[in-house]
Design an enzyme around this catalytic site. Structure first.
Site, PDB file in Angstrom:
ATOM      1  N   GLU A 101       2.288   1.734  -3.390  1.00  0.00           N
ATOM      2  CA  GLU A 101       1.238   2.220  -4.289  1.00  0.00           C
ATOM      3  C   GLU A 101       0.980   3.707  -4.047  1.00  0.00           C
ATOM      4  O   GLU A 101       0.820   4.484  -4.995  1.00  0.00           O
ATOM      5  CB  GLU A 101      -0.039   1.402  -4.047  1.00  0.00           C
TER       6      GLU A 101
ATOM      7  N   GLU B 108     -15.550 -11.558   4.008  1.00  0.00           N
ATOM      8  CA  GLU B 108     -14.426 -11.277   3.118  1.00  0.00           C
ATOM      9  C   GLU B 108     -13.735 -12.562   2.669  1.00  0.00           C
ATOM     10  O   GLU B 108     -13.427 -12.736   1.486  1.00  0.00           O
ATOM     11  CB  GLU B 108     -13.409 -10.363   3.814  1.00  0.00           C
TER      12      GLU B 108
ATOM     13  N   GLU C 102     -13.243 -13.749  -5.339  1.00  0.00           N
ATOM     14  CA  GLU C 102     -11.940 -13.348  -5.888  1.00  0.00           C
ATOM     15  C   GLU C 102     -10.781 -13.764  -4.975  1.00  0.00           C
ATOM     16  O   GLU C 102      -9.631 -13.654  -5.362  1.00  0.00           O
ATOM     17  CB  GLU C 102     -11.900 -11.847  -6.181  1.00  0.00           C
TER      18      GLU C 102
ATOM     19  N   CYS D 260      -7.886  -2.011   4.019  1.00  0.00           N
ATOM     20  CA  CYS D 260      -7.691  -3.141   4.933  1.00  0.00           C
ATOM     21  C   CYS D 260      -8.986  -3.618   5.547  1.00  0.00           C
ATOM     22  O   CYS D 260      -9.076  -4.741   6.017  1.00  0.00           O
ATOM     23  CB  CYS D 260      -6.782  -2.754   6.086  1.00  0.00           C
TER      24      CYS D 260
ATOM     25  N   LYS E  80     -14.920  -9.910   8.229  1.00  0.00           N
ATOM     26  CA  LYS E  80     -13.849 -10.802   7.751  1.00  0.00           C
ATOM     27  C   LYS E  80     -14.410 -12.176   7.377  1.00  0.00           C
ATOM     28  O   LYS E  80     -13.849 -12.868   6.531  1.00  0.00           O
ATOM     29  CB  LYS E  80     -12.777 -10.963   8.825  1.00  0.00           C
TER      30      LYS E  80
ATOM     31  N   GLU F 220       0.831  -1.202   0.000  1.00  0.00           N
ATOM     32  CA  GLU F 220       0.000   0.000   0.000  1.00  0.00           C
ATOM     33  C   GLU F 220       0.869   1.257   0.000  1.00  0.00           C
ATOM     34  O   GLU F 220       0.579   2.235  -0.688  1.00  0.00           O
ATOM     35  CB  GLU F 220      -0.909  -0.024   1.237  1.00  0.00           C
TER      36      GLU F 220
END
Lengths: 589, 207
Positions: A287, A372, A377, A310, A369, A284
Site C-alpha cells: 500500500e 479491538e 467490523e 497495527c 487488543k 502495508e
C-alpha cells in the site's frame, strides 16, 4: 555539571544540583518507600504530586517531615530516611490510606503486585485503628479496562499518563476531599469517554483501582469444550517479557518455553502473530509503494504520509482526535486481526473446521487488543475473527494456575503454517520495528535489488519522536517514528497542517512500543526493563534465518494458495478495514 | 474543531442508531481503500455522542476563551466568566470551553467539580443565598437554612422543579450587623428568623 553534597543516613553523597532527596538516596542504595511517586527515567515521564507522604524523611533544621520525592537536595543537608519518627509517620500514613480502602485483597486482581499491599507488609501493619466512613463508587467496566475507584489512593499516576504522556484526556481528578475520584468527564463510563484503551493507566496504577478485563475464564471454557478447535497466537513483545513473571532477568526471550506452555495448556495449534506481522508488511508495504508511486506520478488525490495501523490504541486515538484524517492511516488491519481473519478462513478450510467451531485466542502485550477484537467490523455474522485476547500477565497467571513448571519446559517450535515468521515480524514489538520491517520489504519490492544490510539502525532507539531518511536507490524516503500518543499527536498536527515532511510514519501508543504495552508485566518505573525487552527482540531478529517478510515461505504459500497478491481482491476483503469518526463534538443548532 | 463546526452549522446531522455505525464491511471498500481518497472526502460518521448548543452561546463562550488568549492556564477565569454569562455550567458549555482552551473535557469537569462556586445546575429565577459566615451562623443561620430547605423541599445547590427558587450558602456579604442575612437575587433581608422564611418566599408568589 554543578554538584552539591549532602548527608543521608550518615553517608555523604554528591549529586547533581536539582536532584531530589529520593533520588540522591537511591544513588547510594538507600531505598525510601514511595507510593504516589512514579518515574520512567530517561523517558521524561514523572509523577510526583507529593500527595501520599509515604516517602517522608527527617531533615535537620526542619520542623516537619519532608516528602523526599518532591524535596530538592541542597548543600549540607542532613537527612534521616528511617528514623523512628519517620517510620512511625509512614506507618500512620499507610494506615490512614488503608482506612479508606477495601479489605478484599484475597480476591483482588492486583493482589501480589499491589504497591499498597507491599507497603502494608513492609511496615508490618496488622490492624487499622481508624474506623469510619469509606468512600464508595460504582464499578466501571469497559471492553478493556475496569475502573474500581474504591481502591484508588489518588496517586494520580493514571491521570499523568492519560494527560501528559498520552494526551488522551480521558481521566482527571474530579470532585474534592473525601469525594474526590479520578474519572472521565461528567463521570461518564470509560467506554463513552475518549479513552483509547492503551492501558498505560493500568500499567502504572499501584493498586487494583485500574485493571484489565480478564478473559482467562472464557479461554478455559473454550479449551474444555471438545467441539472447539482452539488456536492461539502470540504477539512479538510477549516472548520478551513473559519470563519476568517467572523470575527471569528482563530481556530473556522465552519463545520456546512459551510455545511449550501453550501446548500444555491445551491449545490445539500454537501459532505466531509474527506470521501475521509478516503478512501486515506485505499489505502495508504494498500500500505504501502504491501510494508513493501515485504520489510521485503527480496524482494529487493521494495523500502522504501513510501511517501504520497495527496499534489499536493508536487507531482509537486518531478516530477520536483526528477524524478529519481517517484516510491517512494504512487500511491494513493489525496483525492480531489479520491472523484471526486468515485463521478462520484459510486455515479453517485447510483443516476442515467450521468457522463457528474454531476459537482464536491471542496473547498480547496490550489491553486495547481486547477492545479491538470485539469491534463489529472484525466479525462475520457476529462471530469474531479473534475470540479472546489475553494479556502477557494473564498468560503468566494461567501458566502458574495450571501448575506448569515454566523454567523446566523444553523449547518447542510453533506449528505451521501460521507459526513461521521472519525477523521482520519479531521486531514489530519495538518502536521503530514496524517501519524497519516495512523498509526491508518495500526496498526490495521497489528497487528490485537485494537489501544487503537488513538492520536500519537509524530507525531504532527510544527517543519519543525520531526521523530518518532511507535511500531507496535514489529515492529518499522520509520516515517518522513516534511512540507515546503525545508524540504521535505532534506528528499528526503537522499532517493536519499540511507541513509534514514524511512519506511514512510509524506510531505506537505505548512508550517503547508494544514491549511497554499496558498488558505487559509491571515495570514499576524501571525503563531499563523496556530497553532490555527491545534488545531481546532485536537479538531474536538477528538470530532468524529469514529476516524479510516477503521471504517467509508460508506467506508466499498463503498468497499462492489463497490470497493471490498483496492488496488484491481477497486481501481487501480479509485484511483491510475502515476507520470511523468517534470524536465528541458540540453540535450547533 | 469548534471553529470548523461554526462555519458549517447548516450541515444537518442525523443521529443514527449506534449499532449501525461500525458497518465497515471491508467488501464495500474493495479496491478503493479509503486511504487513497483526499482528506476532505472523509465521510462523517453520524453516530458519535453529540451535545447540542445554540450558535450564539457557543460564540459567546469562544469569545470569552479568546479574551483570555485561549490560554489553558486561564481555565478558572474563563469558567468564572462563563458562569457569569449563563448562570451555570452545563456539560455542553464545558465541552466548548475545553475545545476553546485546548484542554480535555475531563480536566474542565475536574475544575468545575472542585470549586464549590461553580455549578452545573441552573439557579432559580430567584436564587436564595443564605449567609453562613461566622456572625450569621452564631445568630442562627443554620436554622434559617433548614427552614428554607424544608419549605422548598430542596437541598443546598439545588433548584426547585419549577425553576423558581434555588438555595446556596455563602460566606459573609459584609452586613454582619443585620445577621443572619439572606439574599434573594439582589435583595438583602436582615435579621431573618426561621419564622420569617414563609413571609420572604411569599414576596415572590405572584411574580
Amino acid at each position: 555539571m554543578e554538584t552539591i553534597k549532602l548527608t543521608i543516613d550518615n553517608k555523604i553523597v554528591e549529586v547533581e544540583k536539582g536532584t531530589t532527596v529520593l533520588n540522591a538516596a537511591k544513588q547510594i542504595g538507600i531505598d525510601i518507600p514511595t507510593l504516589c511517586h512514579f518515574e520512567l527515567c530517561d523517558m521524561g515521564i514523572e509523577n510526583k504530586p507529593g500527595g501520599c507522604r509515604v516517602c517522608v524523611v527527617e531533615i535537620d533544621g526542619r520542623r516537619n517531615l519532608a516528602p523526599s520525592c518532591a524535596t530538592e537536595a541542597t548543600e549540607g543537608m542532613v537527612v534521616q530516611t528511617h528514623s523512628i519518627r519517620v517510620m512511625n509517620a509512614r506507618r500512620t500514613i499507610t494506615k490512614l490510606i488503608i482506612s479508606d480502602h477495601p479489605f478484599d485483597c484475597l480476591v483482588c486482581a492486583k493482589s501480589g503486585s499491589c504497591e499498597l499491599q507491599a507497603l502494608a507488609t513492609k511496615f508490618g501493619i496488622r490492624e487499622i485503628p481508624y474506623q469510619g466512613e469509606k468512600s464508595t463508587y460504582r464499578k466501571d467496566t469497559s471492553p478493556s479496562i475496569i475502573r474500581d475507584v474504591d481502591k484508588c489512593i489518588m496517586c494520580r499516576r493514571c491521570e499523568m499518563m492519560c494527560n501528559e504522556v498520552q494526551t488522551v484526556g480521558a481521566l482527571s481528578a474530579v470532585n474534592r476531599g473525601f469525594k474526590a475520584v479520578v474519572a472521565p468527564a461528567f463521570e461518564m463510563d470509560l467506554e463513552k469517554s475518549p479513552c483509547t484503551y492503551c492501558g498505560q493507566c493500568v500499567s502504572v496504577c499501584p493498586t487494583g483501582a485500574l485493571t484489565e478485563v480478564d478473559h482467562t475464564i472464557s479461554v478455559i471454557r473454550a479449551l474444555s469444550d471438545k467441539t472447539k478447535t482452539v488456536v492461539v497466537q502470540t504477539a512479538p513483545a510477549v516472548r520478551a517479557a513473559l519470563g519476568e513473571e517467572f523470575g527471569l532477568e528482563p530481556g530473556t526471550s522465552v519463545t520456546g518455553k512459551m510455545v511449550s506452555a501453550l501446548r500444555r495448556l491445551g491449545f490445539k495449534y500454537v501459532f505466531d502473530t509474527d506470521f501475521a506481522a509478516d503478512l501486515t508488511i506485505m499489505e502495508e508495504g504494498t500500500e505504501l509503494l502504491q501510494r508513493l508511486k501515485k504520489h510521485l506520478s503527480g496524482d494529487s488525490d493521494v495523500k502522504l504520509p501513510i501511517l501504520t495501523s497495527c496499534c489499536p490504541g493508536w487507531v482509537n486515538f486518531f478516530e477520536h482526535n483526528f477524524p478529519d484524517l481517517l484516510d491517512v492511516p494504512s487500511t491494513a488491519k493489525s496483525p492480531q486481526q489479520m491472523f484471526g481473519a486468515i485463521a478462520k478462513s484459510y486455515f479453517a478450510e485447510k483443516i476442515g473446521v467450521k468457522r463457528e467451531d474454531m476459537v482464536v485466542v491471542s496473547v498480547m502485550p496490550c489491553l486495547a487488543k481486547k477492545y479491538e477484537c470485539q469491534r463489529d467490523e472484525f466479525k462475520v455474522n457476529g462471530n469474531p475473527d479473534v475470540d479472546f485476547s489475553l494479556s502477557t500477565r494473564e498468560l503468566a497467571a494461567f501458566i502458574k494456575q495450571a501448575n506448569i513448571d515454566f523454567m523446566d519446559l523444553p523449547d518447542e517450535d510453533f506449528d505451521n503454517p501460521m507459526g513461521e515468521s521472519t525477523g521482520a515480524g519479531v521486531i514489530f514489538g519495538n518502536t521503530g520495528g514496524v517501519i524497519e520491517a516495512a523498509c526491508r520489504t518495500a526496498y526490495e519490492l521497489h528497487t528490485g535489488k537485494k537489501l544487503e544490510k537488513v538492520e536500519f539502525e537509524v530507525l531504532r532507539g527510544m527517543d519519543g519522536i525520531r526521523s530518518a531518511t532511507i535511500d531507496f536507490d535514489g529515492l529518499p524516503l522520509n520516515i517518522g517514528i513516534a511512540h507515546g500518543l503525545a508524540n504521535a499527536r505532534k506528528l499528526l498536527d503537522d499532517v493536519r497542517a499540511g507541513i509534514s515532511k514524511y512519506h511514512a510514519i510509524e506510531i505506537m501508543a505505548c512508550p517503547g512500543g508494544c514491549i511497554g504495552g499496558g498488558g505487559q508485566p509491571f515495570h514499576h518505573g524501571h525503563s531499563e526493563i523496556l530497553k532490555k525487552r527491545a534488545e531481546a527482540l532485536y537479538a531474536e531478529d538477528a538470530g532468524k534465518p529469514i529476516r524479510k517478510s516477503h521471504e517467509n515461505p508460508f506467506i508466499i504459500q498463503l498468497y499462492d494458495e489463497y490470497l493471490d497478491r498483496p492488496c488484491g481482491h481477497r486481501s481487501h476483503e480479509l485484511l483491510h478495514t475502515a476507520y470511523f469518526d468517534k470524536s465528541q463534538e458540540v453540535v450547533i443548532e | 474543531m469548534i471553529s470548523k463546526i461554526l462555519t458549517d452549522t447548516a450541515q444537518t446531522r442525523s443521529a443514527k442508531n449506534p449499532e449501525t455505525k461500525k458497518s465497515g464491511d471491508p467488501v464495500t471498500q474493495e479496491l478503493k481503500p479509503a486511504a487513497i481518497n483526499s482528506f476532505s472526502a472523509a465521510e462523517k460518521d453520524k453516530t458519535k455522542v453529540k451535545i447540542k448548543l445554540s450558535e450564539d452561546k457557543a460564540h459567546k463562550i469562544l469569545e470569552i476563551c479568546a479574551s483570555y488568549n485561549n490560554d489553558p492556564g486561564e481555565l478558572i477565569n474563563v469558567l468564572h466568566e462563563t458562569q457569569g454569562e449563563f448562570g451555570y455550567l452545563p456539560a455542553e458549555v464545558q465541552e466548548v470551553v475545553a475545545q476553546g482552551l485546548g484542554v480535555s473535557t475531563a480536566q474542565v469537569y475536574g475544575v468545575v467539580t472542585f470549586y464549590s462556586y461553580f455549578t452545573m445546575i441552573p439557579k432559580g429565577r430567584f436564587p436564595i443565598s443564605i449567609c453562613t459566615g461566622t456572625a450569621c451562623y452564631v445568630r442562627g443561620a443554620e436554622k434559617v437554612l433548614e427552614e428554607f430547605k424544608r419549605e422548598l423541599n430542596i437541598g443546598v445547590g439545588e433548584t426547585t422543579e419549577d425553576g423558581k427558587f434555588s438555595i446556596n450558602c455563602l460566606r459573609c456579604v459584609g452586613a454582619c450587623g443585620l445577621a443572619p442575612v439572606v439574599l434573594v437575587g439582589e435583595k438583602v433581608y436582615g435579621r431573618v428568623s426561621p419564622e420569617s422564611v414563609k413571609t420572604i418566599l411569599a414576596n415572590y408568589e405572584e411574580k
